[in-house]
Design a protein around this motif. Structure first.
Motif, PDB file in Angstrom:
ATOM      1  N   LEU A   1       8.745  -2.038  -3.786  1.00 30.35           N
ATOM      2  CA  LEU A   1       7.362  -1.538  -3.784  1.00 30.35           C
ATOM      3  C   LEU A   1       6.417  -2.481  -4.517  1.00 30.35           C
ATOM      4  O   LEU A   1       5.268  -2.653  -4.102  1.00 30.35           O
ATOM      5  CB  LEU A   1       7.303  -0.134  -4.394  1.00 30.35           C
ATOM      6  N   ALA A   2       6.899  -3.127  -5.581  1.00 32.42           N
ATOM      7  CA  ALA A   2       6.058  -4.086  -6.307  1.00 32.42           C
ATOM      8  C   ALA A   2       5.688  -5.255  -5.393  1.00 32.42           C
ATOM      9  O   ALA A   2       4.540  -5.713  -5.376  1.00 32.42           O
ATOM     10  CB  ALA A   2       6.778  -4.582  -7.558  1.00 32.42           C
ATOM     11  N   GLY A   3       6.660  -5.733  -4.616  1.00 29.06           N
ATOM     12  CA  GLY A   3       6.387  -6.824  -3.682  1.00 29.06           C
ATOM     13  C   GLY A   3       5.407  -6.425  -2.594  1.00 29.06           C
ATOM     14  O   GLY A   3       4.504  -7.200  -2.244  1.00 29.06           O
ATOM     15  N   ILE A   4       5.570  -5.224  -2.070  1.00 23.46           N
ATOM     16  CA  ILE A   4       4.666  -4.718  -1.032  1.00 23.46           C
ATOM     17  C   ILE A   4       3.244  -4.651  -1.572  1.00 23.46           C
ATOM     18  O   ILE A   4       2.295  -5.105  -0.942  1.00 23.46           O
ATOM     19  CB  ILE A   4       5.143  -3.336  -0.527  1.00 23.46           C
ATOM     20  N   ARG A   5       3.101  -4.103  -2.755  1.00 29.36           N
ATOM     21  CA  ARG A   5       1.762  -3.935  -3.334  1.00 29.36           C
ATOM     22  C   ARG A   5       1.170  -5.268  -3.799  1.00 29.36           C
ATOM     23  O   ARG A   5      -0.041  -5.491  -3.677  1.00 29.36           O
ATOM     24  CB  ARG A   5       1.802  -2.895  -4.443  1.00 29.36           C
ATOM     25  N   ALA A   6       2.009  -6.152  -4.318  1.00 31.00           N
ATOM     26  CA  ALA A   6       1.514  -7.458  -4.772  1.00 31.00           C
ATOM     27  C   ALA A   6       0.919  -8.236  -3.605  1.00 31.00           C
ATOM     28  O   ALA A   6      -0.079  -8.957  -3.770  1.00 31.00           O
ATOM     29  CB  ALA A   6       2.631  -8.250  -5.433  1.00 31.00           C
ATOM     30  N   SER A   7       1.511  -8.082  -2.412  1.00 32.98           N
ATOM     31  CA  SER A   7       0.995  -8.788  -1.232  1.00 32.98           C
ATOM     32  C   SER A   7      -0.421  -8.348  -0.883  1.00 32.98           C
ATOM     33  O   SER A   7      -1.133  -9.057  -0.185  1.00 32.98           O
ATOM     34  CB  SER A   7       1.927  -8.575  -0.037  1.00 32.98           C
ATOM     35  N   ALA A   8      -0.828  -7.193  -1.394  1.00 32.07           N
ATOM     36  CA  ALA A   8      -2.185  -6.695  -1.159  1.00 32.07           C
ATOM     37  C   ALA A   8      -3.033  -6.788  -2.426  1.00 32.07           C
ATOM     38  O   ALA A   8      -4.124  -6.211  -2.485  1.00 32.07           O
ATOM     39  CB  ALA A   8      -2.122  -5.245  -0.667  1.00 32.07           C
TER      40      ALA A   8
ATOM     41  N   PRO B   1      -4.741   2.169  -3.416  1.00 29.51           N
ATOM     42  CA  PRO B   1      -4.950   1.736  -4.799  1.00 29.51           C
ATOM     43  C   PRO B   1      -5.050   2.892  -5.801  1.00 29.51           C
ATOM     44  O   PRO B   1      -4.924   2.666  -7.001  1.00 29.51           O
ATOM     45  CB  PRO B   1      -6.261   0.936  -4.741  1.00 29.51           C
ATOM     46  N   ARG B   2      -5.267   4.107  -5.324  1.00 33.48           N
ATOM     47  CA  ARG B   2      -5.336   5.258  -6.236  1.00 33.48           C
ATOM     48  C   ARG B   2      -3.982   5.576  -6.855  1.00 33.48           C
ATOM     49  O   ARG B   2      -3.907   6.156  -7.935  1.00 33.48           O
ATOM     50  CB  ARG B   2      -5.829   6.514  -5.505  1.00 33.48           C
ATOM     51  N   PHE B   3      -2.908   5.225  -6.171  1.00 39.32           N
ATOM     52  CA  PHE B   3      -1.582   5.613  -6.651  1.00 39.32           C
ATOM     53  C   PHE B   3      -1.046   4.630  -7.676  1.00 39.32           C
ATOM     54  O   PHE B   3      -1.156   3.416  -7.514  1.00 39.32           O
ATOM     55  CB  PHE B   3      -0.612   5.751  -5.479  1.00 39.32           C
ATOM     56  N   THR B   4      -0.439   5.191  -8.718  1.00 37.41           N
ATOM     57  CA  THR B   4       0.145   4.383  -9.784  1.00 37.41           C
ATOM     58  C   THR B   4       1.620   4.737 -10.013  1.00 37.41           C
ATOM     59  O   THR B   4       2.317   4.004 -10.693  1.00 37.41           O
ATOM     60  CB  THR B   4      -0.612   4.598 -11.112  1.00 37.41           C
ATOM     61  N   ARG B   5       2.067   5.867  -9.472  1.00 33.76           N
ATOM     62  CA  ARG B   5       3.433   6.349  -9.700  1.00 33.76           C
ATOM     63  C   ARG B   5       4.085   6.688  -8.362  1.00 33.76           C
ATOM     64  O   ARG B   5       3.399   6.914  -7.367  1.00 33.76           O
ATOM     65  CB  ARG B   5       3.419   7.628 -10.555  1.00 33.76           C
ATOM     66  N   PHE B   6       5.412   6.759  -8.368  1.00 33.64           N
ATOM     67  CA  PHE B   6       6.119   7.148  -7.157  1.00 33.64           C
ATOM     68  C   PHE B   6       7.464   7.776  -7.504  1.00 33.64           C
ATOM     69  O   PHE B   6       8.003   7.595  -8.601  1.00 33.64           O
ATOM     70  CB  PHE B   6       6.335   5.946  -6.221  1.00 33.64           C
ATOM     71  N   GLY B   7       7.993   8.504  -6.533  1.00 32.49           N
ATOM     72  CA  GLY B   7       9.349   9.029  -6.610  1.00 32.49           C
ATOM     73  C   GLY B   7       9.980   8.891  -5.238  1.00 32.49           C
ATOM     74  O   GLY B   7       9.365   9.241  -4.226  1.00 32.49           O
ATOM     75  N   LEU B   8      11.180   8.357  -5.178  1.00 27.63           N
ATOM     76  CA  LEU B   8      11.900   8.162  -3.919  1.00 27.63           C
ATOM     77  C   LEU B   8      13.248   8.849  -4.022  1.00 27.63           C
ATOM     78  O   LEU B   8      13.923   8.750  -5.051  1.00 27.63           O
ATOM     79  CB  LEU B   8      12.105   6.664  -3.653  1.00 27.63           C
TER      80      LEU B   8
END
Length: 179
Positions: free
Chosen positions: A63-70, A152-159
């Motif tokens: 997820l960090a890689g996905i978001r970093a690309s944006a 960009p509003r999201f800062t947390r996740f659960g999978l």
């Protein structure tokens, strides 16, 4: 009841002085109440555990890689969101189908609120015979799922995922994103 020996064959015969209590209204109401409580207990949310619990930590890098690309900050794994994801994955696995609702008229918004999650939230779900890497690849190639992960509003996740009880290679995945 008494046990008598007739030709070495046990049999049960009622005792002549045995009386059976007649059910009264109070006993009937108690029995109905206990049956209702048992039914509610059976419907209570039972969070599945096992291999699919705790997988959020393994998705941090992806997820960090996905978001970093944006140009976005990474998401932080959150136990509360993971519990919500695990709950939904378990519901889908028990029902044998992919859905955002629970079948009891409880959609995503009500489930999030019921889990004490406030603010903006989103959910991605999937079902199939694939691993976590393939899961994120599928979601990245779906406009709506991609939009959720890049919000960009999201800062947390659960999978989380739960395996199908009839086919252990099939998993029901849920990703819950929140502020």
């Amino acid at each position: 009841m008494t046990l008598t020996d007739t030709a070495n064959q046990p049999s049960l015969e009622p005792c002549p002085d045995e009386t059976r209590p007649t059910p009264n209204r109070r006993m009937l109401l108690r029995a109905v109440g206990l049956a209702a409580l048992a039914g509610l207990a059976a419907c209570a949310t039972v969070l599945p555990t096992g291999e699919g619990a705790g997988v959020s930590a393994s998705a941090v890098g992806t997820l960090a890689g996905i978001r970093a690309s944006a140009g976005l900050e990474p998401l932080v794994p959150d136990r509360q969101l993971e519990q919500a994801a695990l709950q939904q994955s378990g519901y889908m696995a028990r029902g044998g189908r992919m859905t955002h609702s629970t079948g009891w008229g409880k959609g995503f918004a009500l489930r999030v609120k019921g889990n004490g999650i406030a603010g903006a939230a989103a959910e991605n779900i999937a079902e199939g015979r694939f691993d976590q890497q393939k899961l994120f690849d599928i979601w990245m190639h779906s406009a709506g799922h991609r939009r959720n992960m890049l919000d960009p509003r999201f800062t947390r996740f659960g999978l989380a995922y739960v395996r199908d009880g009839r086919d252990s290679s099939r998993r029901y995945w849920s990703l819950v994103l929140g502020k």
